[in-house]
Design a protein around this motif. Structure first.
Motif, PDB file in Angstrom:
ATOM      1  N   PHE A   1      67.703  95.261  53.553  1.00  0.00           N
ATOM      2  CA  PHE A   1      68.411  94.432  52.583  1.00  0.00           C
ATOM      3  C   PHE A   1      69.918  94.673  52.646  1.00  0.00           C
ATOM      4  N   LEU A   2      70.656  93.654  52.227  1.00  0.00           N
ATOM      5  CA  LEU A   2      72.111  93.762  52.150  1.00  0.00           C
ATOM      6  C   LEU A   2      72.584  93.046  50.898  1.00  0.00           C
ATOM      7  N   GLY A   3      73.884  93.184  50.645  1.00  0.00           N
ATOM      8  CA  GLY A   3      74.469  92.502  49.498  1.00  0.00           C
ATOM      9  C   GLY A   3      75.955  92.341  49.694  1.00  0.00           C
ATOM     10  N   TYR A   4      76.548  91.399  48.964  1.00  0.00           N
ATOM     11  CA  TYR A   4      77.987  91.207  49.064  1.00  0.00           C
ATOM     12  C   TYR A   4      78.513  90.440  47.854  1.00  0.00           C
ATOM     13  N   ASP A   5      79.816  90.590  47.645  1.00  0.00           N
ATOM     14  CA  ASP A   5      80.554  89.781  46.685  1.00  0.00           C
ATOM     15  C   ASP A   5      80.836  88.442  47.364  1.00  0.00           C
ATOM     16  N   ASN A   6      80.364  87.372  46.795  1.00  0.00           N
ATOM     17  CA  ASN A   6      80.422  86.083  47.492  1.00  0.00           C
ATOM     18  C   ASN A   6      81.854  85.624  47.758  1.00  0.00           C
ATOM     19  N   HIS A   7      82.760  85.897  46.835  1.00  0.00           N
ATOM     20  CA  HIS A   7      84.154  85.472  47.037  1.00  0.00           C
ATOM     21  C   HIS A   7      84.774  86.229  48.213  1.00  0.00           C
ATOM     22  N   ILE A   8      84.490  87.516  48.299  1.00  0.00           N
ATOM     23  CA  ILE A   8      85.010  88.323  49.409  1.00  0.00           C
ATOM     24  C   ILE A   8      84.341  87.921  50.709  1.00  0.00           C
ATOM     25  N   GLN A   9      83.041  87.624  50.632  1.00  0.00           N
ATOM     26  CA  GLN A   9      82.296  87.235  51.825  1.00  0.00           C
ATOM     27  C   GLN A   9      82.911  85.999  52.475  1.00  0.00           C
ATOM     28  N   LYS A  10      83.260  85.024  51.678  1.00  0.00           N
ATOM     29  CA  LYS A  10      83.838  83.788  52.231  1.00  0.00           C
ATOM     30  C   LYS A  10      85.227  84.039  52.819  1.00  0.00           C
ATOM     31  N   GLU A  11      86.013  84.803  52.118  1.00  0.00           N
ATOM     32  CA  GLU A  11      87.387  85.048  52.541  1.00  0.00           C
ATOM     33  C   GLU A  11      87.448  85.934  53.782  1.00  0.00           C
ATOM     34  N   LYS A  12      86.563  86.945  53.847  1.00  0.00           N
ATOM     35  CA  LYS A  12      86.640  87.961  54.897  1.00  0.00           C
ATOM     36  C   LYS A  12      85.575  87.794  55.990  1.00  0.00           C
ATOM     37  N   MET A  13      84.776  86.718  55.917  1.00  0.00           N
ATOM     38  CA  MET A  13      83.664  86.525  56.866  1.00  0.00           C
ATOM     39  C   MET A  13      82.807  87.794  56.906  1.00  0.00           C
ATOM     40  N   LEU A  14      82.490  88.298  55.722  1.00  0.00           N
ATOM     41  CA  LEU A  14      81.854  89.603  55.580  1.00  0.00           C
ATOM     42  C   LEU A  14      80.461  89.645  56.209  1.00  0.00           C
ATOM     43  N   TYR A  15      79.677  88.606  55.972  1.00  0.00           N
ATOM     44  CA  TYR A  15      78.306  88.607  56.490  1.00  0.00           C
ATOM     45  C   TYR A  15      78.296  88.637  58.016  1.00  0.00           C
ATOM     46  N   LEU A  16      79.147  87.823  58.639  1.00  0.00           N
ATOM     47  CA  LEU A  16      79.209  87.812  60.103  1.00  0.00           C
ATOM     48  C   LEU A  16      79.651  89.176  60.621  1.00  0.00           C
ATOM     49  N   ASN A  17      80.599  89.811  59.962  1.00  0.00           N
ATOM     50  CA  ASN A  17      81.028  91.143  60.372  1.00  0.00           C
ATOM     51  C   ASN A  17      79.916  92.174  60.209  1.00  0.00           C
ATOM     52  N   MET A  18      79.080  92.014  59.193  1.00  0.00           N
ATOM     53  CA  MET A  18      77.924  92.895  59.045  1.00  0.00           C
ATOM     54  C   MET A  18      76.990  92.767  60.244  1.00  0.00           C
ATOM     55  N   LEU A  19      76.740  91.525  60.670  1.00  0.00           N
ATOM     56  CA  LEU A  19      75.873  91.306  61.827  1.00  0.00           C
ATOM     57  C   LEU A  19      76.453  91.962  63.074  1.00  0.00           C
ATOM     58  N   TYR A  20      77.753  91.809  63.279  1.00  0.00           N
ATOM     59  CA  TYR A  20      78.410  92.454  64.421  1.00  0.00           C
ATOM     60  C   TYR A  20      78.314  93.977  64.327  1.00  0.00           C
ATOM     61  N   ASN A  21      78.498  94.524  63.136  1.00  0.00           N
ATOM     62  CA  ASN A  21      78.462  95.972  62.975  1.00  0.00           C
ATOM     63  C   ASN A  21      77.068  96.543  63.193  1.00  0.00           C
ATOM     64  N   MET A  22      76.047  95.818  62.741  1.00  0.00           N
ATOM     65  CA  MET A  22      74.671  96.266  62.971  1.00  0.00           C
ATOM     66  C   MET A  22      74.346  96.220  64.459  1.00  0.00           C
TER      67      MET A  22
END
Length: 381
Positions: free
Chosen positions: A293-314
């Motif tokens: 499981f994962l989680g994120y702040d949606n506003h930060i996720q959109k601004e920082k492409m957080l989810y895609l960066n998580m995929l790259y980091n994994m």
């Protein structure tokens, strides 16, 4: 076949001593993980552990989960439409008591394991009989199981199961399991990035630039405890906005998981100006890396492409630690294909215990969950 039998346990304290020896190939069936379920399962879930014996020798283990959907706060809030309202009504009225043979919390064939070869005729019979025994257990408690589902089989297994006891069950396929087979010549993350075509290498660079001011670090047990409330808040936002849910994790799930599995579970936090704005989890399962499981702040996720960066980091973690493949699971399958994961179709089987409803189960199921349309990406040269 006559020498095979099963026994159902409701507590891991009662499991045979050789349980982990049989389950050695799958962390999701070993007692440290089962202890996590026992101590921090979703509030609407009850777990059962099935031991399969040849004479008196334990040769197989399996997991079953009962879910009471009446206890759910929500089935998921992403889809704001009439179909969602109809679906929720149907589930409450006709599918609120559901039994899964397998693990409904993860994607993959993690429902059973055997220490020696066993034919599919025997497997199908034992799984059906186990489910019937659990149905009888609930019947004595005045609870009627509505739906029985046998979860997540790879195609070669589903084909075999359909030849026997599963032949009359409804087979369904939902979103594919996204699996990333890592190339053996990728020794570093740079090797992985170099394999991209220009379009996807540019995407990688753009995503990383967006996240330059995000600090990513692995959290130990004490830090997970410290941030437990925030971790749950971030997880809950993502779960609440999924298309469909049958459970929500307990609030102590991540600390319990870390305490039980220690270095086998890795939880990475994403911090912006000292505030936790996202996290991802990984389970080290032999030579397979399982995303959890994962989680994120949606506003930060959109601004920082957080989810895609998580995929790259994994993916980076998988490559640098020489895992053979990464199981990314279902959901967000198009973006997962953009980082290199490939769709692997999996089947489930189910039936409704009401014979009249079961007669129309295929039509009902198809109408409740429309077929997903998506475009597979091909990121490599």
């Amino acid at each position: 076949m006559e020498s095979n039998s099963f026994k159902i346990y409701s507590s891991i304290i009662d499991l045979p001593e050789t349980w982990n020896t049989v389950a050695i190939g799958n962390a999701f069936l070993q007692t440290p993980y089962l202890k996590v379920l026992e101590d921090s399962a979703p509030t609407n879930m009850e777990c059962f552990y099935i031991g399969i014996f040849e004479d008196t020798e334990l040769i197989g283990v399996a997991l079953a989960q009962y879910l009471d959907l009446n206890k759910l706060e929500s089935f998921g809030e992403r889809d704001k439409c009439v179909k969602k309202a109809i679906r929720n009504f149907v589930f409450k009225k006709f599918a609120s008591h559901t039994l899964f043979l397998g693990n409904n919390m993860i994607t993959g064939q993690n429902g059973y394991a055997f220490s020696k070869p066993i034919n599919f005729k025997c497997i199908s019979k034992l799984l059906i009989e186990s489910s019937e025994a659990i149905i009888d257990y609930f019947k004595k408690k005045k609870i009627t199981i509505h739906i029985v589902s046998f979860k997540d089989f790879y195609q070669e297994c589903s084909v075999e199961l359909k030849k026997y006891e599963f032949s009359n069950l409804y087979e369904f396929n939902v979103q594919p399991n996204m699996v990333f087979e890592l190339q053996s010549n990728w020794k570093t993350n740079d090797d992985y990035v170099a394999a991209f075509s220009k379009k996807y290498r540019d995407q990688y660079k753009r995503a990383h630039k967006k996240c330059e001011d995000i600090e990513v670090r692995e959290l130990g047990y004490d830090e997970i405890l410290l941030h437990e409330e925030r971790l749950y808040e971030l997880y809950h936002y993502v779960a609440q906005n999924a298309p469909f849910n049958t459970f929500f994790l307990a609030k102590n799930h991540f600390s319990t998981f870390k305490k039980q599995l220690q270095e086998q579970l890795r939880l990475c936090g994403y911090f912006l100006q000292g505030k936790l704005v996202g996290f991802h989890t990984l389970l080290l399962n032999g030579d397979v890396l399982e995303t959890y499981f994962l989680g994120y702040d949606n506003h930060i996720q959109k601004e920082k492409m957080l989810y895609l960066n998580m995929l790259y980091n994994m993916t980076k973690f998988g490559i640098e630690n020489q895992f053979q493949k990464i199981i990314f699971g279902r959901t967000a399958i198009e973006i997962k294909s953009s980082i290199g994961a490939q769709p692997v179709m999996m089947s489930g089987f189910l039936y409704h215990t009401n014979k009249y409803i079961n007669k129309y189960i295929s039509r009902i199921f198809r109408n409740l969950e429309p077929e997903l349309e998506w475009q597979q990406r091909h990121p490599f040269k």
